[in-house]
Write an enzyme that holds these catalytic residues in place. Structure first.
Site, PDB file in Angstrom:
ATOM      1  N   LYS A 112       0.815  -1.082   0.011  1.00 35.03           N
ATOM      2  CA  LYS A 112       0.073   0.080   0.088  1.00 35.03           C
ATOM      3  C   LYS A 112       0.842   1.325   0.028  1.00 35.03           C
ATOM      4  CE  LYS A 112       0.712   1.398   4.309  1.00 35.03           C
ATOM      5  NZ  LYS A 112       1.499   2.611   4.629  1.00 35.03           N
ATOM      6  N   PRO A 148       9.861  -4.384   0.108  1.00 35.18           N
ATOM      7  CA  PRO A 148      10.963  -3.942   1.032  1.00 35.18           C
ATOM      8  C   PRO A 148      10.372  -3.757   2.491  1.00 35.18           C
ATOM      9  CG  PRO A 148      11.070  -2.337  -1.096  1.00 35.18           C
ATOM     10  CD  PRO A 148       9.792  -3.206  -0.791  1.00 35.18           C
ATOM     11  N   ASP A 150      -2.172  -0.751  10.469  1.00 37.46           N
ATOM     12  CA  ASP A 150      -2.754  -0.742   8.952  1.00 37.46           C
ATOM     13  C   ASP A 150      -2.983  -2.160   8.463  1.00 37.46           C
ATOM     14  OD1 ASP A 150      -0.071  -1.580   9.220  1.00 37.46           O
ATOM     15  OD2 ASP A 150       0.427  -0.241   7.696  1.00 37.46           O
TER      16      ASP A 150
END
Length: 314
Positions: A10, A93, A135
């Site tokens: 995201k 990453p 999140d």
């Protein structure tokens, strides 16, 4: 039975910090957006134990990993005695502000809830997701969605099917979320009023307008200035790349990935600049990708779950 499922990253179109709350967390308001850069999770449920293997990046396994913790939480909450061999093929990453670990956790909840026949609904899964990370819940729905509170409270704007091309730039190092929050300086804002659904109506309308318009000047991130000030080389990199043309370059989440958004010529110019930088520093990574609408996100996950159902019957 074995199933391979994508776990999407995201970005944050905007991220506003409203100050520190009495409970020690920061009140924030953000617009999450899933993109098609992804990891892959392979689940094999013909096992009596829970095992996790990680490929692609050097990350901790076992209970230090959100995938394992999500699976274990699902076992404990439902009394499920089934196991799974899970392989995480990691591409996103770590420490980049792309929510890779949170996405992995959400996908693990969704898929194992299905494969283990736990029967939990989205409300139960959302509650568990919020416990795993602020999140994580946004990855249960995908597409663009507004996060508030710690980021765990989700409002899903209707429509918004427009998909945009982006470039994501990882500078070769991550920024720990705890470090980013410690750098925030919001004098005089210690106990902000809690945001409510009513107060968010303007934000919802704004989100719908900015996504459809494709005007990137509104992109903002309250982490950007303090993090750039703390890492001057990082700021210099962002400023150098950002001079490539008429577009917007902004940090995602608490960093360190930079989002490049603009017309194709802007993205092409940045890409050529990054190819040169890549020769000088192999640690830099960049990805041309697209945003994923909510309907596309849902279709992708349903496709893999339908495959699992077909495979289990054969």
């Amino acid at each position: 039975m074995k199933i391979r499922v994508p776990s999407y990253a995201k970005i944050n179109w905007f991220l506003d910090i409203h100050g520190k709350r009495p409970d020690g967390f920061h009140e924030l308001l953000t617009l999450f957006q899933t993109v098609n850069l992804c990891d892959y999770l392979v689940f094999e449920t013909e096992s009596d134990v829970l095992q996790l293997e990680i490929e692609g990046r050097d990350l901790p396994g076992g209970r230090e990993n959100l995938v394992y913790r999500a699976a274990e939480m699902l076992q404990h909450r439902t009394g499920c005695c089934k196991g799974a061999n899970i392989v995480l093929h990691k591409r996103i990453p770590a420490g980049g502000g792309l929510g890779g670990g949170s996405s992995n956790a959400a996908i693990t909840l969704l898929v194992l809830n299905y494969l283990w026949n736990c029967g939990l609904g989205i409300e139960d899964l959302s509650e568990m997701a919020a416990e795993l990370g602020s999140d994580v819940p946004c990855f249960l729905v995908g597409g663009p969605c507004i996060g508030w509170g710690r980021g765990e409270k989700i409002i899903v704007p209707e429509g918004l099917e427009t998909e945009r091309e982006l470039i994501l730039i990882y500078p070769g190092f991550g920024v720990a979320t705890a470090v980013a929050y410690s750098l925030l300086d919001k004098p005089g804002v210690e106990s902000p009023a809690e945001l409510t659904t009513e107060s968010l109506r303007h934000t919802i309308r704004r989100s719908e307008e900015i996504i459809e318009a494709g005007n990137y000047s509104w992109m903002s991130n309250d982490f950007e200035v303090p993090v750039f000030n703390h890492y001057p080389d990082y700021r210099a990199l962002a400023e150098g790349i950002g001079q490539a043309g008429s577009g917007r370059l902004m940090m995602s989440g608490s960093g360190s990935v930079l989002i490049g958004a603009g017309d194709p010529s802007f993205l092409d110019t940045i890409t050529e600049s990054l190819k040169i930088l890549k020769k000088q520093s192999r640690e830099i990574e960049f990805y041309r990708c697209r945003t994923i609408s909510r309907s596309s996100y849902k279709r992708q996950l349903e496709k893999f779950l339908r495959y699992a159902e077909t495979a289990s019957r054969s």
